[in-house]
Scaffold this motif. Sequence first.
Motif, mmCIF file in Angstrom:
data_model
loop_
_atom_site.group_PDB
_atom_site.id
_atom_site.type_symbol
_atom_site.label_atom_id
_atom_site.label_comp_id
_atom_site.label_asym_id
_atom_site.label_seq_id
_atom_site.Cartn_x
_atom_site.Cartn_y
_atom_site.Cartn_z
ATOM 1 N N ARG A 59 154.821 4.446 87.804
ATOM 2 C CA ARG A 59 154.283 3.803 88.924
ATOM 3 C C ARG A 59 152.996 4.196 89.566
ATOM 4 O O ARG A 59 152.264 3.489 90.319
ATOM 5 N N THR A 60 152.334 5.508 89.256
ATOM 6 C CA THR A 60 151.080 5.857 89.777
ATOM 7 C C THR A 60 149.925 4.908 89.039
ATOM 8 O O THR A 60 148.821 4.957 89.422
ATOM 9 N N ARG A 63 148.997 -0.050 89.407
ATOM 10 C CA ARG A 63 148.252 -1.164 90.084
ATOM 11 C C ARG A 63 146.805 -0.941 89.361
ATOM 12 O O ARG A 63 145.945 -1.458 89.767
ATOM 13 N N TRP A 64 147.013 -0.049 88.328
ATOM 14 C CA TRP A 64 145.610 0.257 87.422
ATOM 15 C C TRP A 64 145.665 -0.401 86.249
ATOM 16 O O TRP A 64 146.029 -0.115 85.144
ATOM 17 N N LEU A 68 142.181 -4.331 88.662
ATOM 18 C CA LEU A 68 141.170 -3.308 88.854
ATOM 19 C C LEU A 68 140.153 -3.438 87.842
ATOM 20 O O LEU A 68 138.848 -3.200 88.398
ATOM 21 N N TRP A 113 138.599 1.915 96.174
ATOM 22 C CA TRP A 113 139.661 0.993 96.290
ATOM 23 C C TRP A 113 140.685 1.477 95.311
ATOM 24 O O TRP A 113 141.839 1.369 95.536
ATOM 25 N N ALA A 114 140.455 1.832 94.028
ATOM 26 C CA ALA A 114 141.286 2.384 93.147
ATOM 27 C C ALA A 114 142.336 3.517 93.554
ATOM 28 O O ALA A 114 143.554 3.520 93.501
ATOM 29 N N THR A 116 142.459 4.695 96.741
ATOM 30 C CA THR A 116 143.434 4.373 97.672
ATOM 31 C C THR A 116 144.625 3.519 97.671
ATOM 32 O O THR A 116 145.530 3.916 98.378
ATOM 33 N N ARG A 117 144.745 3.179 96.386
ATOM 34 C CA ARG A 117 145.869 2.202 96.484
ATOM 35 C C ARG A 117 146.778 3.032 95.338
ATOM 36 O O ARG A 117 148.230 3.287 95.668
ATOM 37 N N SER A 118 146.548 4.093 94.553
ATOM 38 C CA SER A 118 147.432 5.070 93.928
ATOM 39 C C SER A 118 146.414 6.092 93.088
ATOM 40 O O SER A 118 145.337 5.602 92.717
ATOM 41 N N ARG A 119 147.261 7.033 92.737
ATOM 42 C CA ARG A 119 146.593 8.361 91.883
ATOM 43 C C ARG A 119 147.305 8.329 90.802
ATOM 44 O O ARG A 119 148.209 8.995 90.822
#
Length: 285
Positions: A59-60, A63-64, A68, A113-114, A116-119
Amino acid sequence: MPDQPSDAAPVVDLWSLEPPAAASAAVPAEEAPVDEAAAPRRSRRGAHEARTDWRLGGRTVYRWREGLLAVALISLGAGVLLGAAVAAVWDSPWAAASATVIVWIGMLLPIVWAFTRSRPIGLLRIRALDVLYGLVLGALLRTTQGWLEGLDGTPAALPTLTQVDGAVPLSTVVFDVVAPVVVAPVVEEFFFRGVLLVALYTVLRRPFGKFAAGLAAALASTALFVLMHGISSAGDVSGVVSLSLLGMVCALLVLLTGRLWGAVLVHAVYNASYVAVMAFATALT
């Protein structure tokens, strides 16, 4: 008589009755009904919780991916083009520094932006071994760069810091000392070895496998790293080779350890050693 049983009342054998607890205990545990719809959910949830490294997916890094990558490349291109235009049009001693700042902003926007979406899990961890990597590999890469410059037989002139009336001005300290040692390693490594490398590896890992994805991500991020420096400042062959070695070492370090700060420290030591040579040559003059 009242004490006699009625002919209508049924006769019940109390010894044949079984308490509910005993009846349920008689069913073996392995024969208990299983909710087969819930079992996969539990196993999937356990698999997610077991992941402690972004290289395994999850999951982390969900969004990458392609979105992105597109945002990062567009932002970098816009920053490079705008910075080059400023350097070409603005006739000022601040033009080159302003162009560099614009390029950094182009890299910083997708970084913010990246993250702040997930680490990506584990990417921002730091270990004592990362410091050792930074010191040893950064110094070794700078030594290699000096050796490459001397291959043509012409000794390279020692670089010096800009002086005004015999003193180093504050602007030189900011742009020639602090910026390359502190700002550039963090921004560039977070962009090239953080955002670009991780996103590209995540996209390619499933269809092509870990090795191919890692190799492609390392080569692509290094190529863009060298291209960006080549556009912003003209370099010779030894400079291109040195930057390529720096980019590949930092990329492989992130892929092999799963951590980013080792690459940041390698880059910082690589730049700091050059600044140290400049400061030493300035002191001699």
